[in-house]
Structures are given as C-alpha cells and as structure tokens.
Design an enzyme around this catalytic site. Sequence first.
Site, mmCIF file in Angstrom:
data_model
loop_
_atom_site.group_PDB
_atom_site.id
_atom_site.type_symbol
_atom_site.label_atom_id
_atom_site.label_comp_id
_atom_site.label_asym_id
_atom_site.label_seq_id
_atom_site.Cartn_x
_atom_site.Cartn_y
_atom_site.Cartn_z
ATOM 1 C CG ASP A 1 3.516 -3.412 -1.238
ATOM 2 O OD1 ASP A 1 3.265 -3.947 -0.154
ATOM 3 O OD2 ASP A 1 4.154 -2.355 -1.363
ATOM 4 C CG ASP A 2 -0.310 -3.475 1.216
ATOM 5 O OD1 ASP A 2 0.655 -4.100 1.681
ATOM 6 O OD2 ASP A 2 -0.702 -2.388 1.663
ATOM 7 C CB CYS B 1 5.809 -3.471 3.734
ATOM 8 S SG CYS B 1 4.240 -2.954 3.035
ATOM 9 N NE ARG C 1 8.204 -5.053 1.053
ATOM 10 C CZ ARG C 1 7.715 -5.155 -0.185
ATOM 11 N NH1 ARG C 1 8.524 -5.213 -1.210
ATOM 12 N NH2 ARG C 1 6.411 -5.198 -0.393
ATOM 13 C CE LYS D 1 7.243 -1.750 0.202
ATOM 14 N NZ LYS D 1 5.789 -1.542 0.434
ATOM 15 C CG HIS E 1 9.548 -0.603 3.078
ATOM 16 N ND1 HIS E 1 8.176 -0.806 3.159
ATOM 17 C CD2 HIS E 1 9.817 0.443 3.898
ATOM 18 C CE1 HIS E 1 7.652 0.072 3.990
ATOM 19 N NE2 HIS E 1 8.632 0.838 4.450
ATOM 20 C CG HIS F 1 1.190 -0.252 -0.456
ATOM 21 N ND1 HIS F 1 0.814 1.011 -0.072
ATOM 22 C CD2 HIS F 1 1.784 -0.822 0.627
ATOM 23 C CE1 HIS F 1 1.174 1.198 1.195
ATOM 24 N NE2 HIS F 1 1.751 0.100 1.646
ATOM 25 C CG ASP G 1 3.970 -7.005 0.986
ATOM 26 O OD1 ASP G 1 2.778 -7.080 0.604
ATOM 27 O OD2 ASP G 1 4.472 -5.953 1.440
ATOM 28 C CG ASN G 2 1.186 -6.874 3.562
ATOM 29 O OD1 ASN G 2 2.236 -6.236 3.495
ATOM 30 N ND2 ASN G 2 0.058 -6.414 3.036
ATOM 31 C CE LYS H 1 0.383 -2.920 5.160
ATOM 32 N NZ LYS H 1 0.460 -1.866 4.142
HETATM 33 CA CA LIG Z 1 2.785 -4.634 1.874
#
Ligand SMILES: [Ca+2]
Length: 1013
Positions: A480-481, A518, A522, A577, A579, A674, A775-776, A854
Amino acid sequence: MRAGILFLLRLMILAAMAGAYLPSPGVVQAATPPITRPNIIVLLTDDMGCGDLGCYGGDLVPTPNLDRMAREGIRFTQYYAASPICSPSRTGLLTGMHPARWRITSFLQTRQGNHACEQADFLDPSAPSLARALKAAGYATGHFGKWHMGGGRDVTNAPPFPAYGFDEHASTYESPDPHPDLTATNWIWSAQDKVQRWDRTAYFVDRTLDFLNRHRGQPCYVNLWPDDVHTPWVPNRERLSEFPNGAQTERNFIGVMAEYDRQIGRLLAGLKELGLDEKTLLIFTSDNGPLPTFRGRRTAGLRGSKLSLYEGGIRMPFLVRWPGQVPAGRTDDQTVLSAWDLFPSLCALAGAPLPAGAALDGENLSPALLGRPVAARAKALFWEYGRNEHAFAYPKGTNRSPNVAIREGDWKLLLNADGRQRELYNVATDPGETTNQAAAHSALADRLGAKALEWRKSLPRPASASAQSSQPDIVLIMSDDMGFSDLGCYGSEIRTPNLDALAKEGLRFTQFYNTARCCPTRASLLSGLYPHQAGMGHMTGHGSGREDGYAGDLNRRCVTIAEALRPAGYRTYLSGKWHVANIIAPTGPKDTWPLQRGFDRFYGTITGGGSFYDPTTLCRGNTYITPDNDPEYRPTRFYYTDAISDNAITFIRDHARDHSAQPFFLYVAYTAAHWPMHAPAEEIAKYRGLYDGGYGPIRAARFARLKELGLIDPAWQLPPPAEDWDAVTNRAWESRCMEVYAAMVDRMDQGIGRIVAELKRQNRFDNTLLLFLQDNGGCAEPMGRKSNADEIKTMTCQPMAPDELQKKIWPPMQTRDGRPVRTGPEVMPGPEDTYVAYGRGWANVSNTPFREYKHWVHEGGIATPLIVHWPRGIASSRRNQLVTQPAHLVDLMATCVDVAGAVYPAEKDGQKIQPLEGVSLRPALDGKPLHRAQPLCWEHESNRAIRDGQWKLVAKAGQPWELYDLTADRTEMNDLADRYPDKVKELSARWEAWAARANVLPLGSWRGKRAAK
Ligand SMILES: [Ca+2]
Ligand SMILES: [Ca+2]
C-alpha cells in the site's frame, strides 16, 4: 511414356478388381499408388452447404463452374466434415484424426474463450499433418487461405506454418502469420485491407496457380481454403455501403456465391492453361454447414446448420476431379467418407507412407476417390460439438442437435454426453432426420449409444481438467502506498532480501501500472476491469446516489478473481485490506465483503488506513474483531503487518491439511507502507541515521541504482526534487519518518519471507505463481503532519475493553490502553500513540525517478514494480530478467484465469458480466509479446491518461493534455503536445472513447452526487 503405360495397366487391373472383388465390411482394398503422383489441391470452402451448389439441387444461385467440375469428376453424396464448425473441421482434415483428440472443440478464439470451450489455443504441431507427410514424400506444399488452427486474437504463440509442413503460405488474421495484404487491422478483415473482402477467393486462386506454376518439376499439395462463403457477405465494391447491415442478407449471399463460382471457373481454366489438368487431383468440399440457411434452402433440405450435428451441419458437398484418371460424370452415393479419411487416402494416392506411430482415425478410401465406391467402411464415424451452455453457440429450435453423434452403416445415433436425448435415424432412407427410431430399435440404439459414449470418454480430458493436477497455487501480494524504487530489486536502500530473491529467481516488469489510488486499484485488480466499470471510479464511503461508475461498491457486473477461480477448483483466501465496500457498519449488510465476493476465508480490514496496532474494521470472516478478542490469533504484540503475514500462513497451512489436492488463490493485501508511520522499535532501529542526509543523496543513489539494474534508461532526466532539505527545520523528525517507512517495508518483506518458507515447507512453492505489486505510487498526503497537541489536551481517554471496536481511522483517536494519539513534528513516529505521514519530500524519493504521487496519473502515481515468481512456469533461462512491455492491473485477472485453466464467465447468477479488459501476461513470462487490442487508460479525480505504445497523453484535473514519448522520456520532462498536435488529437479522442465506454463519464462525478438528468 513408359510410366503412362504402366499407369494405364494399373487402372485396368483396378477396374477388373472392381467387378470381381467386393470388399467385406472392415476390409478396404488399399490402392496401389499411381505411377505419376498427382498434384493434390484440397479446396476447402468455408460454411457452404450442399444446397449452395446447383449440382446438389441448389437453386439460390446458378453455379455453372462447380456443376462443371462435378460433371468432369465424381460427386459424393455421403461425405462428412469432422465437425460442424471451422477449427475442429480443419483439424480433422489435416490430421486424419478426430479433432478433439488434439483438444480442438470449437472455433479457436481468445485464450479465455478457448479455456471455456475446453480446448487448446492452437493445433499441437506434434499432431500428424497431411502436408508434412506429403512433403516427406517429395511434395511441394502450400497453404493459401484461411487457417484457423491457431493464431489471432490474444493467441500470440501459435506455431508457424512450417511447423505443420508447409513450404509456403498466405493466410488471414486467424493464423500465426496473417498476410499484410489481407490484414490491415487487428481483425479478420476490414475495409482497409489491400485485398478487398470480395477479392479474397480470387487472390487465393491466384496464389494456388502461381505456386503450381513455380513447382512444375515436383508434385504439389495445396490447401486452397477460401474464407468465402463465411459471413460477412461483402459481394463487391458497389454494395460495400450496405455493410454491415446487409452482411447476412440473401441478396448479398447470392453476390458472394456467384463470385465464388466464377473463381472456381478461373481455377479450372488456370489448371488447363498451365497444362496441369491431367496432373492434378482436385478435391472440392466445405468445412461445415451454412448459417443462416435461408429456411433450409442452403442445406438442400437437410436438418440442422453450422453448429449442429444433424446432417445439415456436417454432411457436405464433395467433388473429386482428375481428368483422365477419375471417371467423369459419376455420382458416388455408396461410399461414406469423412474428412479424416482424406489423410490416409491421399497418402495412398501419392505413394506417401503414413507417419510412423500415427493413430489415424481415418481409413484409406482411395479406391472411392478413383471411382470405385467402397460399400462398407471399417470404422464408424464419430462427432461431438458443444460441451457446455456458456461457451458454445447453438442453432435455434429443431436444428439444435444433441452433442455427440455416431454413424455406422445407414444408422446415425445422436445423444448427449450424459446419455440423454437419444435420437436414432436411418439416414439412408430418412436423410432429413425426421423420424426418431430410438424406441423402435432400442437394442441398436443401446449399442450405438454405448459405442458413442465410449468414444466420447476416450477423448482427452479438457485442458482445464487435465491441468487440474498442475494448476498452480496463486499468491498475489500487494502493498500500500509505495513508490517505484522502494524495493532493493528496484533500486532501494531499504532491505528487502525476500522480494529481491523472488525477483532474482523470477521476472521483474519495468512498466507495470496500477490506477493511482487504493480503492480503484483494488477494484481493478480484483475484477480485471477498469475501476469505473467495477463501480470504483473513486473511493468507498461516499454513500448512495452517486453515478454508477463511482458508486463505491464493487458491483455485480464484475466477478472477483476468487469468484472466477472457484469453479476451476480453487480454494480462495484473503489476508489483509479489502477496501472495495461502502458499508462498514458492524451490523449493516455485508454483501460486498470478501466472503460474499468469492473468498472462502478472510482475515483483515474492510476499509483502508488506520492504526497498525489497532486497525479499524478488523475482521475475521464476516465478524468484526479486535486485537484483544480474536480467539484464533493471539500474538504477544499485535502489529497489523505481522498479523496479515501470520494469517496468510495459517491459511496455507490449513489448506495443506484440509484441501491439499486443491489449488488455492491467496490474496495478501498489506497496508504497509500507508500512513501512519507505524513500526516496531527494533525495525526502526535498523535504519537509524540512514536518512540523516536528507532526500537528495537517497534519491540520487536510487536513480543511479535503477540505471545500474537496467530498470530505467540512463538517458532519462531526473526531475527536480519536490522538497529542499536545506529548508527543512525538523530534520530529525523528517528523517525518522523515513526510518519508520523503511522499517514498515522491511517488516513486510520479512513476512513475505515467512509466507515463502511455508509454501516451501508444504512443498507447494515450485508450482506457486507468486506476484508482488503496489497499489499506487508514494503518497504525498500531509496526514498527521500538523500538531494536534492543543486538541488532545481536552481529550478524555479510557482504556478500551477487549471487545470494544476501534471506530477511528485517523485522529482524533486513542490507543487501546487509553492514551491519546499524537500528531505533528514534535512527535517521533513509530509507536502506537503517534499518527504521522512521511510527507511529500520522501514520497518524491519513493517515486524516483518519476514525477507526481498517489492520486495523479503521471508515472509517479501509477508506476509499480511487478515481481513474478513461478519456478514451474518460468523457464530457468528467463530468471532474473526484466519484462519491459507495459502491463496493467487489468491483466492480472486474465493471467490468473489463464494459468488456472478457469473460465472467465459471461454471466453470473443471471447477471451479465462485463468482458475482460486485460490480456494474460503468460506470453510475457515466456519472453513473448503481449497483444493488446486497446491502449491503456486512466482516470482518477479527473486526472487522466492514455498510453499507446511509446506515447502517453496525460493531464491533471482541469489542465491541458501533456504528451510524452515514454521510450525517450519516461520521467515526463519534455512535453511534446505542441510539437505533435495530431497525436494529441488522436490520443485524446481515443481517451474520450474509452471514458465513454468504461463508465468514466461524466468526468468529475467523483466529486459528488449524481448529476441531475
Ligand atoms: Ca494505497
Ligand atoms: Ca467454417
């Protein structure tokens, strides 16, 4: 001269034998090969029925040339194609075997479609080939026309023509090597093709005559396989304007058929002109029945059509002409012959030995081809078409047949593979299959039914079923991130030895893309669609009343990878996660939660963000839990990254115990790294001091390392830094932010190492397809970077009971033991009572060498590593290689479905499912090109981009388009929009078309409620 006399003598002997010798059933006299080996032309027409020819009683179109061919040779009335559809029919003819033996069951299409039809992507080149057998016997071999036994659509690895024994070829889109004059676009035909649709048969006739002319000293075998009279019917230049509306009208068909017959005339004239008439055995037939049939006129009254095992689908016109050798003007209504008999029969006529060890289904009926009917063949004939309801098309009403058929003697039995719907016809007395005699002749029906089903069972198991034992486990890990250069194997100083090892033994993609945020990422990853198509153009949690593309719940017009893989036998697990659900209330509906979207087991969080020590929406199955009340997981110290790793390992361990024979799909969705910057103190300590020099040196080191690793082009410029370290006043705090960030990544990498160890321990690692991505891009959001000291002064906190749920995603909030959570530059991040993001300066370092973050769709927002590891699926010579082809989240569903042998559904629970957007990455694993029909596109918060080959057009919300040549400038430093206005125009139009198609419009819907209509 001497040869001619000998041949005459042989014919006389044959003629004498014809009178004297009647072969008993099961014994067929082999023909002595003619002394002069003939040229052999197999003219295989597409989708033509008996009723299309005047000489079979057709009256739609005069066919003087076909009729003349019949008059000059033998007309057979009991010839059968191998299948009522193109690819298997062609396979049967070329291989001399039932096509399903080579796993060809329907028309060859996309990889997904092929899986759905339980078939291979192309004809296995190790199958027998008539061309190869004749070539081995000294023939020159050519294929001119439609192939359709591999190639086209997303099947990019079909073997080339020489692999099947052809010296020369000219073919169409549905082949491994489409001729450019026939294939101007990425489709079967187009108005832009140099050879127009209505000139194709002429073109193939010309190629055939030219080939024969150039190989006069050698016997020739030629496949002349026109794609007439398959639809669309585009009869001539004048009528082109009527297409596509007129594509299936009777009038257009008549135009096409008349032109086709004219070309038969040209072929006959050409043979004569070349002096090859008496040296050439010409066979005319069709691959399957017509559709539409124009009320049965095109099947000459036979029941059925293309896609049917009734006679109209498989009983085909068949003419043999060989002036001087084959008697003229005969009709053979005794010999029952089939496409798969041609291989041994033609080899016999050519004096070519059959390939050693080949188990041909056909039999040598060459005497019949020379004019001596074979009254009883040795082998029964078998067909199948239609293995399921979802992937096969069928004709309507009484033309739809059962899916297995057998013909023995005059009797034909049709039944379904499950034994039901038996129909028995005497096709000698009742060729129209009007009177089912199964009840009247039940013993015969029983015997033929048993024989047909035994044959059906002898066919190879479907690709997906036979792959069952070798279906890989799939472990899809996403963080994540994180930025492009945050892993060791992507240039980072952060220690990620476990991911680095996977990269070293696997592949790294250099141009893989996510969708900048995010939730959209996903949704896209899970569904194989663009986010808006799955209902996730923006984020979850917006409530109802939004535009469909921005509803914030994974909709039901998509399936998740888990939902797609389950029917293929996969168990499905998610740790981490989710989301992609709007509703997070503990008592609300859970229909968009993981267990309701295809996962067998789930541990993790429904929403995003939150404390790593007390994540909000922590959940097991459908039930919210807390770190203090989960009976299944009681670590000494709860840390969410560890919890995700540990539960993933539990899922693997339990799977090996309870379901070891099944493959599994495990999605591990970490929330590292994240915000908030949360990590155990001992991890942070490992990075103490490393970032004290600020952003610049780290960014420069990463830039250098990326070049060294070959991940970026040395010619690309490094964009200017986002923040100035000299201007930073809280340097100790700022560098601590990055220490914690590194610790979070490090700790995740350790967890991945433990997951790998568990796979190895269970002896599943070799056949595990493991993918890692992010994810980003690095996140510049300023969460927690301002002090909340004043706010928390007034906060009253009590310790939380073990069952009390953490309801806060971000401050103001408290720890479970009753302390307020602190933010801002006075607070050294890491412990549970802190909540700080690492800020723009470090996000810029994470995204080295790219611009932006992001949220944005410049490369810094959407570029991610993709590591692919699969010992059994990636050749050892490919290990540690880079894949430089652009690829995208949408490809992950296609890839999983592909390697799992699963079927991407067209429909689920009565709901139509949107077609896949991506392509399987499997060719890339083999070092082969991906064939993507459409450019990649993005939209997030009105930031938008389109990537087509080297070009990327990108814009921030409300800003004009920027154009970059990513080959020369992937860091997006030199905007070429002014220099190439036409390119901007073209790409922006394509983006607009995508936006309209992919549920993106109206642009800006992410901001709020549905626009008034
Ligand atoms: Ca993210
Ligand atoms: Ca066909």
